[in-house]
Design an enzyme around this catalytic site. Structure first.
Site, short mmCIF file in Angstrom:
data_model
loop_
_atom_site.label_atom_id
_atom_site.label_comp_id
_atom_site.label_asym_id
_atom_site.label_seq_id
_atom_site.Cartn_x
_atom_site.Cartn_y
_atom_site.Cartn_z
N ASP A 1 115.64 72.27 -13.93
CA ASP A 1 114.77 71.03 -13.58
C ASP A 1 113.66 70.95 -14.91
OD1 ASP A 1 114.05 68.57 -12.18
OD2 ASP A 1 112.71 69.71 -11.07
N ASP B 1 113.78 68.28 -21.05
CA ASP B 1 112.78 67.00 -20.86
C ASP B 1 111.84 66.74 -21.94
OD1 ASP B 1 110.75 65.39 -20.30
OD2 ASP B 1 110.37 66.28 -18.36
P1 13P Z 1 108.85 64.80 -5.92
O1 13P Z 1 107.57 65.20 -6.23
O2 13P Z 1 108.97 63.50 -5.32
O3 13P Z 1 109.52 65.70 -4.82
O4 13P Z 1 109.99 64.93 -7.12
C1 13P Z 1 110.62 66.09 -7.34
C2 13P Z 1 111.22 66.08 -8.91
O5 13P Z 1 111.15 64.96 -9.33
C3 13P Z 1 111.59 67.21 -9.37
O6 13P Z 1 111.94 67.05 -10.65
O1 G3H Z 2 109.05 67.97 -11.10
C1 G3H Z 2 108.55 68.96 -10.54
C2 G3H Z 2 109.31 69.77 -9.45
O2 G3H Z 2 108.40 69.27 -8.53
C3 G3H Z 2 108.70 71.11 -9.92
O3 G3H Z 2 107.43 71.39 -9.64
O4 G3H Z 2 106.82 72.67 -11.38
O5 G3H Z 2 105.48 72.91 -9.39
O6 G3H Z 2 107.71 73.89 -9.67
P1 G3H Z 2 106.70 72.95 -10.10
ZN ZN Z 3 111.14 65.73 -11.77
#
Ligand code: 13P
Ligand code: G3H
Ligand code: ZN
Length: 308
Positions: free
Chosen positions: A82, A104
């Site tokens: 992510d 990203d």
């Molecule tokens: P939330 O903060 O709304 O859970 O979004 C999570 C997210 O987009 C992770 O990439």
């Molecule tokens: O999009 C972001 C997610 O909520 C991940 O958050 O970078 O604090 O793990 P983090």
């Molecule tokens: Zn996100």
């Protein structure tokens, strides 16, 4: 069943008008809670790891925990990076067994975002790995990628971006934001913009970040037992369901998992102040994650029973 990439999940989701949940993970209990929910709902799953989560748990631990989870299930499961901040981190996850990565570059100028996304796509596609990219900016903070202000995705630019980079799915900005404080006034998403993007890129899978609903029961439970999360507000569930019918195939949820766990653990300590065995408070926390994810799968995403 081995880890899979999202292609067939998204093909079916697009055709049938629902979304697959992408849930953020950073420890064993969260992985177990999500996997149990998926098993009970017979739902496809995406488990995703942010750069911060990877740093916290360690990539090897995450990959091995996923391998352990897969020994006990027949579900199709994607392991996704992510908000990958750069090529090197995406490469490390691809080499380490992830089946999908997000690069990203949304904070970069358009041409630079294209360049870094293309580089990741070339590396990933040679190894059969899916690539999500982002165009537009989604407000909020992740550990390694920050956006102060939302910039809505331009539909024509989105088409050009996808054609020039070859990315497999695209995260778009239509009004969601990361974290527990999403809307100052009324919650709303730019559906005309989403429809425009879908109409000029028919069949192309879109991704919605920042899609926690911030359930008020967890907010109230946190606050009741000593927390301070006043004014927290998320995306109403009916808006997410609607997005799932308009080309959004992946919906990202992290904050709701954090809130569910924290609310439960706060309550546990308030009611059992003498407890100090982590199993005593992590067990109900894991159960709360499972129940919350089940609810999302069944009532918000619409992906119960959607396994081939
Ligand atoms: P939330 O903060 O709304 O859970 O979004 C999570 C997210 O987009 C992770 O990439
Ligand atoms: O999009 C972001 C997610 O909520 C991940 O958050 O970078 O604090 O793990 P983090
Ligand atoms: Zn996100």
């Amino acid at each position: 069943m081995p880890l899979t990439d999202p292609k067939s999940m998204f093909d079916r989701a697009y055709k049938e008008g629902y979304a697959v949940g992408a849930f953020n993970v950073n420890n064993m209990e969260i992985i177990q809670g999500i996997m149990q929910a998926g098993a009970e709902e017979k739902a496809p799953l995406i488990l995703q790891v942010s750069a911060g989560a990877r740093k916290y748990a360690g990539q090897n631990y995450i990959v091995k925990l996923m391998e352990a989870a897969l020994l006990e299930t027949d579900l199709p499961v994607v392991l996704h990076l992510d908000h990958g901040p750069d090529f090197e981190l995406c490469k490390s996850c691809i080499d380490g067994g992830f089946t999908s990565v997000m690069i990203d570059g949304s904070h970069l100028p358009f041409e630079e975002n294209i360049a870094v996304t293309k580089k990741v796509v070339e590396y990933a596609h040679q190894r059969g790995v899916w690539v999500e990219a982002e165009l537009g900016r989604i407000e909020g903070v992740e550990d390694d990628v920050k956006a102060e202000k939302t910039i809505y995705t331009d539909p024509d630019q989105a088409k050009e971006f996808v054609e020039r980079t070859g990315c497999d799915s695209l995260a778009i900005a239509i009004g969601t934001s990361h974290g527990a404080y999403k809307f100052k006034g009324d919650a709303k998403l730019d559906f005309p913009r989403l429809e425009k993007i879908t109409s000029i890129m028919p069949g192309y899978p879109l991704v919605l970040h920042g899609s926690s609903s911030v359930p008020q029961e967890f907010v109230e439970m946190c606050n009741k037992y000593g927390g301070q999360v006043g004014g927290a507000k998320g995306v109403p569930e009916d808006l997410l369901r609607r997005a799932g019918t308009l080309g959004v195939c992946k919906i990202n949820i992290d904050t709701d998992i954090r809130l569910a766990m924290t609310a439960c653990i706060r309550r546990h300590f308030a009611e059992n102040p003498a407890d100090f065995d982590p199993r005593a408070y992590l067990k109900p926390a894991r159960e709360a994650v499972k129940n919350m994810v089940r609810h999302k799968i069944r009532n918000v995403l619409g992906c119960s029973g959607k396994i081939d």
